[in-house]
Motif scaffolding. Structure first.
Motif, PDB file in Angstrom:
ATOM      1  N   PRO A   1      48.310  22.138  48.851  1.00 33.28           N
ATOM      2  CA  PRO A   1      48.575  22.173  47.416  1.00 33.28           C
ATOM      3  C   PRO A   1      50.080  22.029  47.171  1.00 33.28           C
ATOM      4  N   LEU A   2      50.423  21.351  46.093  1.00 32.77           N
ATOM      5  CA  LEU A   2      51.823  21.160  45.730  1.00 32.77           C
ATOM      6  C   LEU A   2      52.046  21.776  44.362  1.00 32.77           C
ATOM      7  N   TYR A   3      53.083  22.600  44.262  1.00 28.84           N
ATOM      8  CA  TYR A   3      53.482  23.213  42.997  1.00 28.84           C
ATOM      9  C   TYR A   3      54.879  22.699  42.679  1.00 28.84           C
ATOM     10  N   HIS A   4      54.954  21.853  41.664  1.00 27.09           N
ATOM     11  CA  HIS A   4      56.198  21.160  41.313  1.00 27.09           C
ATOM     12  C   HIS A   4      56.800  21.832  40.081  1.00 27.09           C
TER      13      HIS A   4
ATOM     14  N   ASN B   1      54.971  23.096  55.669  1.00 27.88           N
ATOM     15  CA  ASN B   1      53.792  23.917  55.910  1.00 27.88           C
ATOM     16  C   ASN B   1      53.508  24.764  54.681  1.00 27.88           C
ATOM     17  N   ALA B   2      52.324  25.335  54.627  1.00 28.21           N
ATOM     18  CA  ALA B   2      51.960  26.237  53.531  1.00 28.21           C
ATOM     19  C   ALA B   2      53.006  27.345  53.428  1.00 28.21           C
ATOM     20  N   GLY B   3      53.441  27.606  52.216  1.00 32.66           N
ATOM     21  CA  GLY B   3      54.434  28.640  51.966  1.00 32.66           C
ATOM     22  C   GLY B   3      55.858  28.137  51.933  1.00 32.66           C
ATOM     23  N   ASP B   4      56.087  26.872  52.265  1.00 34.43           N
ATOM     24  CA  ASP B   4      57.448  26.330  52.226  1.00 34.43           C
ATOM     25  C   ASP B   4      57.889  26.068  50.790  1.00 34.43           C
ATOM     26  N   ILE B   5      59.164  26.276  50.567  1.00 34.44           N
ATOM     27  CA  ILE B   5      59.771  26.034  49.263  1.00 34.44           C
ATOM     28  C   ILE B   5      60.929  25.066  49.463  1.00 34.44           C
ATOM     29  N   VAL B   6      60.961  24.006  48.658  1.00 36.67           N
ATOM     30  CA  VAL B   6      62.030  23.010  48.707  1.00 36.67           C
ATOM     31  C   VAL B   6      62.791  23.097  47.393  1.00 36.67           C
TER      32      VAL B   6
ATOM     33  N   PHE C   1      54.544  32.510  47.322  1.00 39.15           N
ATOM     34  CA  PHE C   1      53.966  33.112  48.520  1.00 39.15           C
ATOM     35  C   PHE C   1      52.506  32.727  48.708  1.00 39.15           C
ATOM     36  N   GLY C   2      52.111  31.616  48.088  1.00 40.22           N
ATOM     37  CA  GLY C   2      50.735  31.140  48.186  1.00 40.22           C
ATOM     38  C   GLY C   2      50.552  30.182  49.350  1.00 40.22           C
ATOM     39  N   GLY C   3      49.465  29.461  49.302  1.00 38.04           N
ATOM     40  CA  GLY C   3      49.107  28.581  50.401  1.00 38.04           C
ATOM     41  C   GLY C   3      49.527  27.145  50.228  1.00 38.04           C
ATOM     42  N   GLY C   4      50.513  26.907  49.393  1.00 38.50           N
ATOM     43  CA  GLY C   4      50.947  25.534  49.164  1.00 38.50           C
ATOM     44  C   GLY C   4      52.433  25.356  49.402  1.00 38.50           C
TER      45      GLY C   4
END
Length: 140
Positions: free
Chosen positions: A72-75, A23-28, A97-100
């Motif tokens: 959105p994906l931030y890699h 979901n938005a805000g998840d970090i892997v 803490f954004g929407g991606g």
């Protein structure tokens, strides 16, 4: 939780499964030695999110943004970071803490600044050349 990954097809399936849960805000956070498949897993997650662009490791850019998927994906690839504070200079908080969704390769390098409760996947080599073991949990 430990998961045995036998080959790239398993990596792809797991990446798609994980993407469906994000979901938005998840970090892997991906942790593992060089060549264990962090970028391969990141590509599979991106594919599962519906990202249309070619996913490449952002080693020299630190972060690459993709906006064609359902989120959105931030890699991130933080291998070359010498001080975790460098990430704040590029606006890491806005990404975290954004929407991606953020995927961070080499996350152990910046463990002190990763928000608690982020997904953590530690990847190690298994018994065969293609086998990987995913140790899956959450950051504290």
């Amino acid at each position: 939780m430990l998961i045995k990954i036998n080959n790239e097809d398993d990596t792809r399936r797991y990446g798609h499964f994980l993407a469906a849960e994000l979901n938005a805000g998840d970090i892997v956070c991906l942790v593992g030695d060089l060549g264990t498949g962090k970028t391969t897993l990141a590509k599979s997650i991106a594919e599962g999110l519906g990202v249309q662009e070619m996913i490449v490791s952002p080693t020299f850019n630190i972060v690459k943004e993709y906006h064609s998927g359902r989120l959105p994906l931030y890699h991130f690839d933080v291998y070359r970071i010498s001080d975790p504070e460098e990430l704040f200079e590029i606006g890491a908080d806005d990404y975290f803490f954004g929407g991606g969704v953020c995927i961070i390769e080499w996350a152990d390098i910046i463990a002190d600044i990763i928000p608690a409760g982020s997904r953590l996947i530690e990847i190690s080599r298994g018994d065969s050349p293609e086998e990987r073991i995913y140790d899956i949990g959450f950051t504290e």
